[in-house]
Write an enzyme that holds these catalytic residues in place. Structure first.
Site, PDB file in Angstrom:
ATOM      1  N   THR A 140       1.808  12.044  57.831  1.00  0.00           N
ATOM      2  CA  THR A 140       1.111  13.300  57.583  1.00  0.00           C
ATOM      3  C   THR A 140       1.968  14.178  56.678  1.00  0.00           C
ATOM      4  O   THR A 140       3.191  14.141  56.737  1.00  0.00           O
ATOM      5  CB  THR A 140       0.772  14.047  58.890  1.00  0.00           C
ATOM      6  OG1 THR A 140       1.966  14.589  59.465  1.00  0.00           O
ATOM      7  CG2 THR A 140       0.093  13.118  59.885  1.00  0.00           C
ATOM      8  N   GLY A 149       2.163  13.890  53.392  1.00  0.00           N
ATOM      9  CA  GLY A 149       2.872  12.938  52.534  1.00  0.00           C
ATOM     10  C   GLY A 149       2.770  13.171  51.054  1.00  0.00           C
ATOM     11  O   GLY A 149       3.217  12.339  50.271  1.00  0.00           O
ATOM     12  N   SER A 187       4.241  15.572  49.283  1.00  0.00           N
ATOM     13  CA  SER A 187       5.427  16.151  48.645  1.00  0.00           C
ATOM     14  C   SER A 187       6.616  16.078  49.603  1.00  0.00           C
ATOM     15  O   SER A 187       6.472  15.739  50.778  1.00  0.00           O
ATOM     16  CB  SER A 187       5.174  17.618  48.249  1.00  0.00           C
ATOM     17  OG  SER A 187       4.946  18.415  49.400  1.00  0.00           O
ATOM     18  N   GLY A 188       7.791  16.398  49.077  1.00  0.00           N
ATOM     19  CA  GLY A 188       8.976  16.549  49.896  1.00  0.00           C
ATOM     20  C   GLY A 188       9.352  15.343  50.730  1.00  0.00           C
ATOM     21  O   GLY A 188       9.315  14.198  50.278  1.00  0.00           O
ATOM     22  N   TYR A 247       9.274  29.703  63.690  1.00  0.00           N
ATOM     23  CA  TYR A 247       9.491  28.333  63.212  1.00  0.00           C
ATOM     24  C   TYR A 247      10.412  27.573  64.158  1.00  0.00           C
ATOM     25  O   TYR A 247      10.121  26.436  64.549  1.00  0.00           O
ATOM     26  CB  TYR A 247      10.088  28.370  61.802  1.00  0.00           C
ATOM     27  CG  TYR A 247      10.387  27.001  61.224  1.00  0.00           C
ATOM     28  CD1 TYR A 247       9.373  26.231  60.686  1.00  0.00           C
ATOM     29  CD2 TYR A 247      11.687  26.503  61.225  1.00  0.00           C
ATOM     30  CE1 TYR A 247       9.644  24.971  60.156  1.00  0.00           C
ATOM     31  CE2 TYR A 247      11.968  25.253  60.703  1.00  0.00           C
ATOM     32  CZ  TYR A 247      10.940  24.493  60.155  1.00  0.00           C
ATOM     33  OH  TYR A 247      11.214  23.249  59.644  1.00  0.00           O
TER      34      TYR A 247
END
Length: 247
Positions: A12, A14, A16-17, A148
Protein backbone atom coordinates in the site's frame (compact mmCIF):
# COMPACT_ATOMS: atom_id res chain seq x y z
CA UNK A 1 14.85 -19.16 -9.44
CA UNK A 2 14.30 -15.78 -7.81
CA UNK A 3 13.53 -15.82 -4.08
CA UNK A 4 9.94 -14.56 -4.40
CA UNK A 5 8.98 -16.21 -7.67
CA UNK A 6 5.32 -17.33 -7.57
CA UNK A 7 4.73 -15.08 -4.55
CA UNK A 8 2.03 -12.38 -4.49
CA UNK A 9 2.93 -9.13 -2.74
CA UNK A 10 0.71 -6.14 -1.93
CA UNK A 11 2.33 -2.79 -1.10
CA UNK A 12 0.00 0.00 0.00
CA UNK A 13 1.20 3.51 -0.77
CA UNK A 14 3.51 2.14 -3.44
CA UNK A 15 3.57 5.05 -5.84
CA UNK A 16 6.43 6.92 -4.16
CA UNK A 17 9.07 6.87 -1.44
CA UNK A 18 9.57 3.78 0.67
CA UNK A 19 6.60 1.96 -0.83
CA UNK A 20 7.96 2.50 -4.34
CA UNK A 21 11.43 1.39 -3.26
CA UNK A 22 10.02 -1.74 -1.65
CA UNK A 23 7.86 -2.63 -4.65
CA UNK A 24 10.96 -2.34 -6.87
CA UNK A 25 12.99 -4.69 -4.69
CA UNK A 26 10.20 -7.29 -4.42
CA UNK A 27 9.62 -7.16 -8.16
CA UNK A 28 13.34 -7.65 -8.85
CA UNK A 29 13.26 -10.68 -6.56
CA UNK A 30 10.52 -12.31 -8.61
CA UNK A 31 7.31 -11.40 -6.79
CA UNK A 32 4.09 -10.44 -8.52
CA UNK A 33 3.54 -7.00 -7.01
CA UNK A 34 0.38 -4.93 -6.57
CA UNK A 35 0.77 -1.32 -5.44
CA UNK A 36 -1.91 1.06 -4.20
CA UNK A 37 -2.21 4.80 -3.90
CA UNK A 38 -4.73 7.65 -3.68
CA UNK A 39 -3.60 9.57 -6.76
CA UNK A 40 -4.57 7.93 -10.07
CA UNK A 41 -1.90 9.57 -12.23
CA UNK A 42 0.88 8.88 -9.71
CA UNK A 43 -0.05 5.25 -9.14
CA UNK A 44 -0.35 4.50 -12.85
CA UNK A 45 2.99 6.16 -13.59
CA UNK A 46 4.71 4.19 -10.83
CA UNK A 47 3.17 0.92 -11.99
CA UNK A 48 4.41 1.51 -15.51
CA UNK A 49 7.92 2.32 -14.27
CA UNK A 50 8.05 -0.75 -12.04
CA UNK A 51 6.21 -3.25 -14.21
CA UNK A 52 3.65 -3.98 -11.49
CA UNK A 53 -0.13 -3.76 -11.09
CA UNK A 54 -1.72 -0.56 -9.76
CA UNK A 55 -5.00 -0.32 -7.84
CA UNK A 56 -6.40 3.06 -6.88
CA UNK A 57 -7.25 2.90 -3.18
CA UNK A 58 -7.39 5.30 -0.25
CA UNK A 59 -6.36 3.58 3.00
CA UNK A 60 -8.55 6.00 4.97
CA UNK A 61 -11.67 4.76 3.17
CA UNK A 62 -13.09 1.44 4.38
CA UNK A 63 -15.02 0.92 1.15
CA UNK A 64 -11.77 1.34 -0.79
CA UNK A 65 -10.12 -1.28 1.43
CA UNK A 66 -12.98 -3.70 0.75
CA UNK A 67 -12.68 -3.06 -2.99
CA UNK A 68 -8.91 -3.51 -2.85
CA UNK A 69 -9.16 -6.86 -1.11
CA UNK A 70 -11.82 -8.06 -3.55
CA UNK A 71 -9.90 -6.97 -6.64
CA UNK A 72 -6.59 -8.42 -5.47
CA UNK A 73 -8.01 -11.77 -4.44
CA UNK A 74 -10.18 -12.14 -7.54
CA UNK A 75 -7.22 -11.49 -9.87
CA UNK A 76 -4.33 -13.00 -7.93
CA UNK A 77 -5.69 -15.32 -5.24
CA UNK A 78 -4.16 -15.42 -1.78
CA UNK A 79 -1.36 -13.12 -0.63
CA UNK A 80 2.15 -14.07 0.49
CA UNK A 81 3.54 -10.64 1.40
CA UNK A 82 1.47 -7.73 2.71
CA UNK A 83 3.38 -4.51 3.30
CA UNK A 84 1.05 -1.88 4.79
CA UNK A 85 3.09 1.19 4.03
CA UNK A 86 0.67 4.05 3.29
CA UNK A 87 0.75 6.87 5.82
CA UNK A 88 0.79 10.62 6.28
CA UNK A 89 2.26 13.15 8.67
CA UNK A 90 1.70 16.76 9.62
CA UNK A 91 3.14 19.03 12.28
CA UNK A 92 1.26 20.89 15.01
CA UNK A 93 1.71 21.40 18.72
CA UNK A 94 -0.75 19.67 21.03
CA UNK A 95 -2.16 23.09 21.89
CA UNK A 96 -2.84 23.98 18.26
CA UNK A 97 -3.83 20.56 16.93
CA UNK A 98 -7.24 20.39 15.25
CA UNK A 99 -9.78 17.55 15.37
CA UNK A 100 -9.79 17.52 11.57
CA UNK A 101 -6.04 16.94 11.32
CA UNK A 102 -6.15 14.42 14.19
CA UNK A 103 -8.78 12.39 12.34
CA UNK A 104 -7.02 12.69 8.98
CA UNK A 105 -3.76 11.26 10.34
CA UNK A 106 -5.37 8.50 12.37
CA UNK A 107 -7.82 7.47 9.64
CA UNK A 108 -4.85 6.51 7.46
CA UNK A 109 -2.07 5.65 9.91
CA UNK A 110 -4.11 3.78 12.54
CA UNK A 111 -7.69 2.97 11.48
CA UNK A 112 -6.69 2.35 7.87
CA UNK A 113 -3.77 0.12 8.85
CA UNK A 114 -5.96 -1.86 11.27
CA UNK A 115 -8.71 -2.57 8.77
CA UNK A 116 -6.37 -3.23 5.86
CA UNK A 117 -4.80 -5.96 7.97
CA UNK A 118 -8.16 -7.16 9.29
CA UNK A 119 -9.76 -7.50 5.87
CA UNK A 120 -6.74 -9.18 4.25
CA UNK A 121 -6.28 -11.81 7.00
CA UNK A 122 -8.71 -14.36 5.49
CA UNK A 123 -6.87 -14.00 2.18
CA UNK A 124 -3.33 -14.52 3.45
CA UNK A 125 -1.61 -17.79 2.68
CA UNK A 126 -0.49 -19.79 5.68
CA UNK A 127 3.13 -18.83 6.24
CA UNK A 128 2.62 -15.33 4.81
CA UNK A 129 4.55 -12.27 5.98
CA UNK A 130 2.83 -9.06 7.08
CA UNK A 131 4.94 -5.95 7.59
CA UNK A 132 3.52 -2.66 8.82
CA UNK A 133 5.25 0.66 8.41
CA UNK A 134 5.87 2.31 11.76
CA UNK A 135 8.49 4.90 12.75
CA UNK A 136 11.20 5.59 15.29
CA UNK A 137 8.81 8.32 16.47
CA UNK A 138 6.59 5.60 17.95
CA UNK A 139 9.08 5.37 20.81
CA UNK A 140 10.85 8.73 20.75
CA UNK A 141 9.63 12.28 21.32
CA UNK A 142 9.54 15.11 18.80
CA UNK A 143 7.62 18.35 19.47
CA UNK A 144 4.87 18.97 16.94
CA UNK A 145 4.41 15.33 16.04
CA UNK A 146 2.31 14.02 18.91
CA UNK A 147 -0.55 12.71 16.76
CA UNK A 148 1.77 11.05 14.23
CA UNK A 149 3.83 9.46 17.02
CA UNK A 150 0.71 8.16 18.75
CA UNK A 151 -0.58 6.65 15.51
CA UNK A 152 2.68 4.76 15.08
CA UNK A 153 2.71 3.59 18.70
CA UNK A 154 -0.76 2.17 18.02
CA UNK A 155 0.62 0.35 14.98
CA UNK A 156 3.31 -1.31 17.10
CA UNK A 157 0.64 -2.55 19.50
CA UNK A 158 -1.43 -3.98 16.63
CA UNK A 159 1.63 -5.82 15.33
CA UNK A 160 2.23 -7.65 18.60
CA UNK A 161 -1.40 -8.71 18.98
CA UNK A 162 -1.67 -9.82 15.36
CA UNK A 163 1.56 -11.81 15.65
CA UNK A 164 -0.01 -13.85 18.46
CA UNK A 165 -3.38 -14.23 16.78
CA UNK A 166 -1.89 -15.44 13.48
CA UNK A 167 0.95 -17.58 14.83
CA UNK A 168 -1.08 -20.80 14.51
CA UNK A 169 -1.15 -20.23 10.74
CA UNK A 170 2.60 -19.51 10.69
CA UNK A 171 1.82 -15.99 9.51
CA UNK A 172 4.48 -13.61 10.78
CA UNK A 173 3.64 -10.00 11.60
CA UNK A 174 6.37 -7.41 12.09
CA UNK A 175 6.89 -3.67 11.81
CA UNK A 176 9.74 -1.56 10.52
CA UNK A 177 10.63 1.79 12.05
CA UNK A 178 12.66 4.01 9.75
CA UNK A 179 14.48 7.11 10.79
CA UNK A 180 15.37 9.73 8.18
CA UNK A 181 14.84 8.34 4.67
CA UNK A 182 15.21 10.22 1.39
CA UNK A 183 11.56 10.48 0.31
CA UNK A 184 9.01 13.11 -0.73
CA UNK A 185 7.58 13.29 2.80
CA UNK A 186 8.96 16.69 3.76
CA UNK A 187 7.99 18.32 0.46
CA UNK A 188 4.48 16.92 0.95
CA UNK A 189 4.45 18.67 4.32
CA UNK A 190 4.82 21.99 2.48
CA UNK A 191 8.56 22.65 2.82
CA UNK A 192 10.23 24.67 0.07
CA UNK A 193 13.64 23.71 -1.35
CA UNK A 194 15.61 25.82 1.13
CA UNK A 195 13.75 24.40 4.13
CA UNK A 196 14.00 20.90 2.68
CA UNK A 197 17.76 21.15 2.26
CA UNK A 198 18.10 22.54 5.75
CA UNK A 199 16.03 19.70 7.21
CA UNK A 200 18.09 17.13 5.30
CA UNK A 201 21.35 18.58 6.62
CA UNK A 202 19.90 18.66 10.13
CA UNK A 203 18.86 15.00 9.97
CA UNK A 204 22.25 13.95 8.61
CA UNK A 205 23.83 15.69 11.58
CA UNK A 206 21.69 13.58 13.92
CA UNK A 207 22.64 10.28 12.26
CA UNK A 208 25.86 8.56 13.39
CA UNK A 209 26.36 6.95 9.96
CA UNK A 210 26.45 10.44 8.44
CA UNK A 211 23.69 10.11 5.85
CA UNK A 212 19.98 9.53 5.50
CA UNK A 213 18.61 6.23 4.27
CA UNK A 214 17.40 5.26 0.81
CA UNK A 215 14.01 3.78 -0.11
CA UNK A 216 15.76 0.74 -1.57
CA UNK A 217 17.21 -0.03 1.87
CA UNK A 218 13.68 -0.17 3.28
CA UNK A 219 12.77 -2.57 0.50
CA UNK A 220 15.73 -4.78 1.27
CA UNK A 221 14.70 -4.97 4.93
CA UNK A 222 11.11 -5.80 3.98
CA UNK A 223 12.40 -8.51 1.63
CA UNK A 224 14.57 -10.05 4.33
CA UNK A 225 11.78 -10.09 6.92
CA UNK A 226 9.51 -11.71 4.33
CA UNK A 227 12.02 -14.39 3.39
CA UNK A 228 12.50 -17.92 4.73
CA UNK A 229 15.70 -16.72 6.40
CA UNK A 230 13.51 -14.71 8.81
CA UNK A 231 10.99 -17.49 9.46
CA UNK A 232 11.50 -17.31 13.25
CA UNK A 233 10.93 -13.55 13.48
CA UNK A 234 7.48 -12.29 14.44
CA UNK A 235 6.00 -9.58 16.65
CA UNK A 236 9.17 -7.52 16.29
CA UNK A 237 9.87 -3.90 15.43
CA UNK A 238 12.93 -3.40 13.22
CA UNK A 239 14.62 -0.02 13.52
CA UNK A 240 16.47 1.24 10.43
CA UNK A 241 17.77 4.71 11.25
CA UNK A 242 21.55 4.82 10.82
CA UNK A 243 21.97 4.80 14.60
CA UNK A 244 20.01 8.00 15.22
CA UNK A 245 18.05 6.62 18.17
CA UNK A 246 21.29 5.70 19.92
CA UNK A 247 22.07 9.35 20.56
Amino acid sequence: MKKFENKIAVVTGGNSGMGHGTAKVLKEMGATVIITGRRKEAIEKAAQELGVTAILSDQANLKDIDNLVSEVTEKFGKIDILYINAGISATASIELETPENFDKINNINYRGVFFTLSKFIPHLNDGASVIIFSSVLASTVSPGLSVYSASKAAVNSIVKTAALELASRKIRVNSISPGAIDTELFSKMGMDDEALNGMTDYLIGLTPLGRIGKPKEIGQLVAFISSDEASFITGSDHVIDGGATLL
